[in-house]
Enzyme design. Structure first.
Site, PDB file in Angstrom:
ATOM      1  N   ASN A 121     112.497  91.998 -64.240  1.00 30.62           N
ATOM      2  CA  ASN A 121     113.402  91.290 -65.277  1.00 30.62           C
ATOM      3  C   ASN A 121     114.833  91.518 -64.867  1.00 30.62           C
ATOM      4  O   ASN A 121     115.354  92.447 -64.655  1.00 30.62           O
ATOM      5  CB  ASN A 121     113.181  92.172 -66.632  1.00 30.62           C
ATOM      6  CG  ASN A 121     111.772  91.827 -67.014  1.00 30.62           C
ATOM      7  OD1 ASN A 121     110.894  91.155 -66.482  1.00 30.62           O
ATOM      8  ND2 ASN A 121     111.425  92.728 -68.041  1.00 30.62           N
ATOM      9  N   TYR A 164     118.848  90.007 -65.861  1.00 27.23           N
ATOM     10  CA  TYR A 164     119.836  89.358 -66.607  1.00 27.23           C
ATOM     11  C   TYR A 164     121.229  89.417 -66.276  1.00 27.23           C
ATOM     12  O   TYR A 164     121.718  88.437 -66.368  1.00 27.23           O
ATOM     13  CB  TYR A 164     119.621  90.272 -68.000  1.00 27.23           C
ATOM     14  CG  TYR A 164     118.404  89.763 -68.923  1.00 27.23           C
ATOM     15  CD1 TYR A 164     118.516  88.628 -69.655  1.00 27.23           C
ATOM     16  CD2 TYR A 164     117.371  90.795 -68.696  1.00 27.23           C
ATOM     17  CE1 TYR A 164     117.286  88.445 -70.519  1.00 27.23           C
ATOM     18  CE2 TYR A 164     115.983  90.612 -69.480  1.00 27.23           C
ATOM     19  CZ  TYR A 164     116.186  89.465 -70.286  1.00 27.23           C
ATOM     20  OH  TYR A 164     115.003  89.196 -70.820  1.00 27.23           O
ATOM     21  N   ARG A 224     103.844  84.751 -70.779  1.00 26.19           N
ATOM     22  CA  ARG A 224     103.723  85.948 -70.679  1.00 26.19           C
ATOM     23  C   ARG A 224     103.919  86.573 -72.325  1.00 26.19           C
ATOM     24  O   ARG A 224     104.886  86.093 -73.171  1.00 26.19           O
ATOM     25  CB  ARG A 224     104.812  86.752 -70.015  1.00 26.19           C
ATOM     26  CG  ARG A 224     104.936  88.120 -69.946  1.00 26.19           C
ATOM     27  CD  ARG A 224     105.909  88.965 -69.190  1.00 26.19           C
ATOM     28  NE  ARG A 224     106.083  90.213 -69.497  1.00 26.19           N
ATOM     29  CZ  ARG A 224     106.930  90.979 -69.428  1.00 26.19           C
ATOM     30  NH1 ARG A 224     108.457  90.431 -69.198  1.00 26.19           N
ATOM     31  NH2 ARG A 224     106.921  92.122 -69.656  1.00 26.19           N
ATOM     32  N   GLU A 245     109.629  97.478 -68.539  1.00 32.78           N
ATOM     33  CA  GLU A 245     111.023  98.313 -68.419  1.00 32.78           C
ATOM     34  C   GLU A 245     111.005  99.506 -68.749  1.00 32.78           C
ATOM     35  O   GLU A 245     111.742  99.975 -70.146  1.00 32.78           O
ATOM     36  CB  GLU A 245     112.013  97.397 -69.375  1.00 32.78           C
ATOM     37  CG  GLU A 245     112.165  96.054 -69.051  1.00 32.78           C
ATOM     38  CD  GLU A 245     113.320  95.275 -69.559  1.00 32.78           C
ATOM     39  OE1 GLU A 245     113.649  94.037 -69.502  1.00 32.78           O
ATOM     40  OE2 GLU A 245     113.665  95.658 -70.840  1.00 32.78           O
ATOM     41  N   GLU A 248     111.299  88.021 -66.555  1.00 34.88           N
ATOM     42  CA  GLU A 248     112.390  87.696 -67.768  1.00 34.88           C
ATOM     43  C   GLU A 248     113.514  87.463 -66.891  1.00 34.88           C
ATOM     44  O   GLU A 248     113.922  87.897 -66.104  1.00 34.88           O
ATOM     45  CB  GLU A 248     112.773  89.026 -68.494  1.00 34.88           C
ATOM     46  CG  GLU A 248     111.334  89.539 -69.456  1.00 34.88           C
ATOM     47  CD  GLU A 248     111.697  90.522 -70.376  1.00 34.88           C
ATOM     48  OE1 GLU A 248     112.989  90.660 -70.847  1.00 34.88           O
ATOM     49  OE2 GLU A 248     110.779  91.341 -70.705  1.00 34.88           O
ATOM     50  N   HIS A 255     105.029  96.714 -74.558  1.00 33.25           N
ATOM     51  CA  HIS A 255     106.355  96.204 -74.646  1.00 33.25           C
ATOM     52  C   HIS A 255     107.198  96.793 -75.545  1.00 33.25           C
ATOM     53  O   HIS A 255     107.494  96.479 -76.791  1.00 33.25           O
ATOM     54  CB  HIS A 255     106.286  94.683 -74.875  1.00 33.25           C
ATOM     55  CG  HIS A 255     107.587  93.963 -74.177  1.00 33.25           C
ATOM     56  ND1 HIS A 255     107.790  93.126 -73.517  1.00 33.25           N
ATOM     57  CD2 HIS A 255     108.962  94.204 -74.729  1.00 33.25           C
ATOM     58  CE1 HIS A 255     108.892  92.597 -73.376  1.00 33.25           C
ATOM     59  NE2 HIS A 255     109.736  93.497 -73.979  1.00 33.25           N
TER      60      HIS A 255
END
Length: 482
Positions: A315, A317, A83, A173, A383, A128
């Site tokens: 994504n 985290y 990516r 995002e 991600e 991005h």
């Protein structure tokens, strides 16, 4: 000893995407070379005082000149997918198709062609975070015209690269860009306009995404056969006090204001979550705000966002415990509208940056939530990663453990829970410029020595271990065929 040996590769389906992710501003460098125009991140970093030690992405990993070194890293890992993002202002210096930079086109053509020649499928993000500064000068994401400008850029990219690129991300995002860029001022363009611009920016990003998806669907899909989505970040959240109705309700608001804000219009209703709309309206009355609706409405004259994703790009985290703060805010702000605060469980370890609590099991819970809430979509984890701060540890055992725990939970989500996870992209291929953290936070599968001009890439142990998992899965698939 292999630290990821417990990952059950037989749980991952044939054709599973094993990837790593990067972003243009974070790796490319050469910020003003070969006709590239400035982006808002160039301007933000050059203003000083915004980034750790005033570091910038002017050079970063110098991937614009060292792409062949990146390709060696990708090949060493045995990735099936990679990516990357396109620098909008490297391709279109003023953000519009009035002038196309041929050297930018040539660079990305080489990257894409080299990947395909190496049997690696590119997943390409159109934007991005690094909006062209020329567009910011005209209002940027706050301007209603930005959706059409983005659509024109997207069409250019589909036409130029879409014969080879089959997986597209429009915007990365939007929550982070809107919240950190226009509410908190922590990211470019560094504006602090609490409680107002954040919703306008998010709305225009959704409008831009929807227009681009509909353009692909109408003009390119039948020729190119690709898929288009939008990458949404989200924590997993649970009530701090499960017995408290207030904390339970706050947890729902927390998720609505992070994930539902963008996922609900695209996957559920074509509109924002009801609780988000009613909460903002109630706050307008409470605070005497009379300048019109802060949360814009979708126009019937434009393409609706509903159904404008061919897969769910996630994504993830970290996770949070959520407590109610609905009566704590007397000022206009996103945080006051949300009326919820996410806190970390003291039992969760922290990796590197202060906000990153390590909670792999939160990913499995979030995957199940997406399955149940958003009509069981195909999901790519676009991600997910673990950071280091301080002395470099090439034998990054803690990161290896993180990947083992995470991939075990993803395997359970697929095998035990029936979640349609189609791919996993580690953040990130190599240490790079981590936005406001600069170079001090390192997420890479490869270490980059930023102290030397050569910017040598050296594989971490986690990179070797990740490569071994990919290899074991490839062997398993081949054996299944015989």
């Amino acid at each position: 000893m292999a630290l990821l040996k417990e990952v059950p590769v037989d749980a991952f389906p044939q054709g599973f995407a094993w990837g790593a992710a990067t972003a243009a501003y974070q790796i490319e460098g050469c910020w003003d070379m070969d006709g590239k125009g400035p982006s808002i991140w160039d301007t933000f970093c050059h203003a000083k005082g915004r980034v750790f030690e005033d570091q910038t992405g002017d050079v970063a990993c110098n991937s614009y000149q060292l792409w062949e070194e990146d390709l060696k890293c990708i090949q060493q890992l045995g990735l099936t997918h990679y990516r990357l993002s396109l620098s909008w202002s490297r391709l279109l210096p003023d953000g519009t198709t009035n002038y196309i930079n041929p050297k930018g086109v040539a660079y990305y053509n080489k990257v894409i062609n080299d990947l395909i020649a190496s049997a690696v499928m590119p997943m390409v993000t159109l934007n991005h975070f690094d909006l062209p500064q020329a567009l910011e000068n005209c209002g940027g994401w706050k301007s209603p015209e930005i959706a059409d400008v983005f659509d024109s850029y997207a069409r250019f990219c589909f036409k130029t690269f879409g014969d080879r690129v089959k997986l597209w991300i429009t915007v990365n995002e939007p929550y982070v860009c809107a919240k950190h860029g226009y509410e908190d001022g922590l990211f470019a363009p560094g504006l602090r306009e609490p409680g107002t611009s954040v919703y306008l920016v998010g709305h225009n990003m959704l409008r831009a995404h929807a227009k681009a998806w509909h353009s692909y669907d109408a003009y390119f899909r039948h020729l190119q056969g690709g898929k288009v989505s939008i990458a949404l970040n989200s924590d997993w959240a649970e009530p701090l006090d499960p017995s408290s109705p207030e904390d339970v309700a706050a947890t729902k608001r927390y998720m609505d204001f992070i994930l539902g804000w963008f996922a609900c219009p695209v996957f559920c209703t074509g509109d924002y979550p009801e609780k988000m709309k009613t909460r903002i309206e109630a706050r307008n009355l409470e605070l005497g705000f009379s300048e019109g609706p802060r949360l814009p409405k979708f126009s019937e004259d434009e393409p609706n966002p509903l159904g404008t994703a061919d897969f769910f790009a996630l994504n993830y985290y970290t996770s949070r415990k959520v407590k109610d703060t609905s009566s704590h805010h007397s000022e206009l702000s996103f945080k006051g509208d949300q009326g919820a605060e996410g806190v970390m469980d003291p039992s969760w370890p922290i990796c590197g940056v202060s906000w990153l609590a390590v909670v792999p099991e939160g990913l499995r819970k979030l995957l199940n939530c997406i399955k149940e809430t958003y009509n069981n979509p195909d999901i790519y984890i676009t991600e997910n990663g673990f950071s280091q701060i301080g002395p470099v540890e090439l034998e990054d055992v803690e990161r290896c453990q993180f990947y083992q725990d995470t991939l075990q939970d993803v395997a359970k989500a697929i095998g035990d829970d029936g979640v349609s996870v189609r791919g996993y992209f580690a953040w990130t291929l190599m240490d790079n410029f981590e936005w406001a953290e600069g170079f001090r936070a390192r997420f890479g599968l490869f270490h980059v020595d930023f102290s030397r001009a050569e910017l040598q890439r050296t594989v971490y142990r986690s990179g070797r271990e990740y490569a071994a998992v990919i290899s074991r899965h490839r062997t398993h698939v081949e054996l299944e065929k015989t």
